[in-house]
Design a protein around this motif. Structure first.
Motif, short mmCIF file in Angstrom:
data_model
loop_
_atom_site.label_atom_id
_atom_site.label_comp_id
_atom_site.label_asym_id
_atom_site.label_seq_id
_atom_site.Cartn_x
_atom_site.Cartn_y
_atom_site.Cartn_z
N UNK A 4 0.12 -1.53 11.68
CA UNK A 4 1.06 -2.64 11.76
C UNK A 4 2.47 -2.12 11.52
N UNK A 5 3.47 -2.67 12.21
CA UNK A 5 4.86 -2.23 12.05
C UNK A 5 5.28 -2.30 10.59
N UNK A 6 5.91 -1.22 10.12
CA UNK A 6 6.47 -1.20 8.78
C UNK A 6 5.51 -0.83 7.67
N UNK A 7 4.26 -0.55 8.01
CA UNK A 7 3.28 -0.21 6.98
C UNK A 7 2.82 1.23 7.20
N UNK A 8 3.29 2.11 6.33
CA UNK A 8 2.87 3.51 6.36
C UNK A 8 1.62 3.66 5.50
N UNK A 9 1.07 4.85 5.45
CA UNK A 9 -0.10 5.09 4.59
C UNK A 9 0.24 4.83 3.14
N UNK A 10 1.44 5.25 2.72
CA UNK A 10 1.86 5.03 1.33
C UNK A 10 2.02 3.54 1.03
N UNK A 11 2.61 2.80 1.97
CA UNK A 11 2.77 1.36 1.78
C UNK A 11 1.41 0.68 1.71
N UNK A 12 0.49 1.12 2.57
CA UNK A 12 -0.85 0.55 2.55
C UNK A 12 -1.52 0.78 1.19
N UNK A 13 -1.37 1.97 0.62
CA UNK A 13 -1.95 2.24 -0.70
C UNK A 13 -1.33 1.33 -1.77
N UNK A 14 -0.02 1.13 -1.71
CA UNK A 14 0.66 0.24 -2.67
C UNK A 14 0.16 -1.20 -2.52
N UNK A 15 -0.02 -1.64 -1.27
CA UNK A 15 -0.55 -2.98 -1.03
C UNK A 15 -1.97 -3.10 -1.56
N UNK A 16 -2.78 -2.07 -1.34
CA UNK A 16 -4.16 -2.08 -1.84
C UNK A 16 -4.19 -2.20 -3.36
N UNK A 17 -3.27 -1.52 -4.05
CA UNK A 17 -3.20 -1.62 -5.51
C UNK A 17 -2.87 -3.05 -5.96
N UNK A 18 -2.20 -3.80 -5.08
CA UNK A 18 -1.88 -5.20 -5.37
C UNK A 18 -3.02 -6.14 -4.96
N UNK A 19 -4.11 -5.57 -4.43
CA UNK A 19 -5.24 -6.39 -3.99
C UNK A 19 -5.11 -6.90 -2.57
N UNK A 20 -4.20 -6.31 -1.80
CA UNK A 20 -3.98 -6.74 -0.41
C UNK A 20 -4.58 -5.69 0.51
N UNK A 21 -5.58 -6.10 1.30
CA UNK A 21 -6.30 -5.15 2.16
C UNK A 21 -6.23 -5.51 3.64
N UNK A 22 -5.76 -6.70 3.97
CA UNK A 22 -5.70 -7.11 5.37
C UNK A 22 -4.33 -7.71 5.67
N UNK A 23 -4.01 -7.80 6.95
CA UNK A 23 -2.75 -8.43 7.37
C UNK A 23 -2.75 -9.90 6.98
N UNK A 24 -3.91 -10.55 7.09
CA UNK A 24 -4.00 -11.96 6.69
C UNK A 24 -3.68 -12.12 5.22
N UNK A 25 -4.24 -11.25 4.37
CA UNK A 25 -3.95 -11.32 2.94
C UNK A 25 -2.46 -11.07 2.68
N UNK A 26 -1.86 -10.17 3.44
CA UNK A 26 -0.43 -9.90 3.31
C UNK A 26 0.39 -11.13 3.70
N UNK A 27 0.00 -11.76 4.79
CA UNK A 27 0.71 -12.96 5.27
C UNK A 27 0.63 -14.10 4.26
N UNK A 28 -0.49 -14.21 3.56
CA UNK A 28 -0.69 -15.29 2.59
C UNK A 28 -0.16 -14.94 1.20
N UNK A 29 0.31 -13.71 1.02
CA UNK A 29 0.83 -13.27 -0.28
C UNK A 29 2.15 -13.94 -0.59
N UNK A 30 2.47 -13.97 -1.86
CA UNK A 30 3.74 -14.54 -2.32
C UNK A 30 4.91 -13.66 -1.86
N UNK A 31 5.87 -14.30 -1.22
CA UNK A 31 7.06 -13.58 -0.77
C UNK A 31 7.81 -12.99 -1.97
N UNK A 32 7.85 -13.73 -3.06
CA UNK A 32 8.55 -13.28 -4.25
C UNK A 32 7.89 -12.03 -4.83
N UNK A 33 6.55 -12.00 -4.87
CA UNK A 33 5.82 -10.84 -5.38
C UNK A 33 6.09 -9.61 -4.51
#
Length: 132
Positions: A4-33
């Protein structure tokens, strides 16, 4: 997610640490967080995953700097010094021709050479000259 645009391997790992594993989960995540974790990039990720894009197609992209390069993928490793020198001269000749055509000079030179994994994988070096 890294496709996905803007998501590198490092960004993906950081998202995973936040409990985000899919684009849908990212879309539903808090913008503030996401903003707290990634800054302005977090807001852009949130907007993009929700289909929001404020870029204007009519805007002309003007790069801040121009670079001229040439690459070539070879079918085998070159081990003869003469073969390597000839190849590098051919690539250099092409880049220098393009620089002359655009009537520009270069100040920074970057060389990157990749080998097969069996012989080490390669290297990359860059040198900024005192003057162009």
């Amino acid at each position: 997610m890294k496709d996905f645009w803007g998501i590198s391997s490092a960004t993906e790992r950081r998202l995973n640490r936040l409990g985000i594993y899919t684009i849908k989960e990212l879309a539903l995540s808090s913008k503030e967080m996401l903003q707290k974790e990634f800054g302005i990039m977090g807001e852009e990720l949130h907007q993009h995953t929700n289909g929001i894009d404020f870029s204007r197609i009519s805007d002309v992209y003007i790069p801040s700097s121009r670079s001229f390069g040439k690459s070539q993928i070879l079918f085998r490793d070159y081990t003869s010094r003469k073969e390597v020198e000839l190849l590098l001269l051919e690539l250099l000749d092409d880049v220098c021709f393009r620089l002359r055509m655009h009537q520009v000079v270069a100040q920074t030179i970057h060389l990157s050479i990749g080998y097969s994994k069996q012989t080490g994988g390669g290297f990359s070096r860059q040198k900024k000259m005192g003057r162009a």
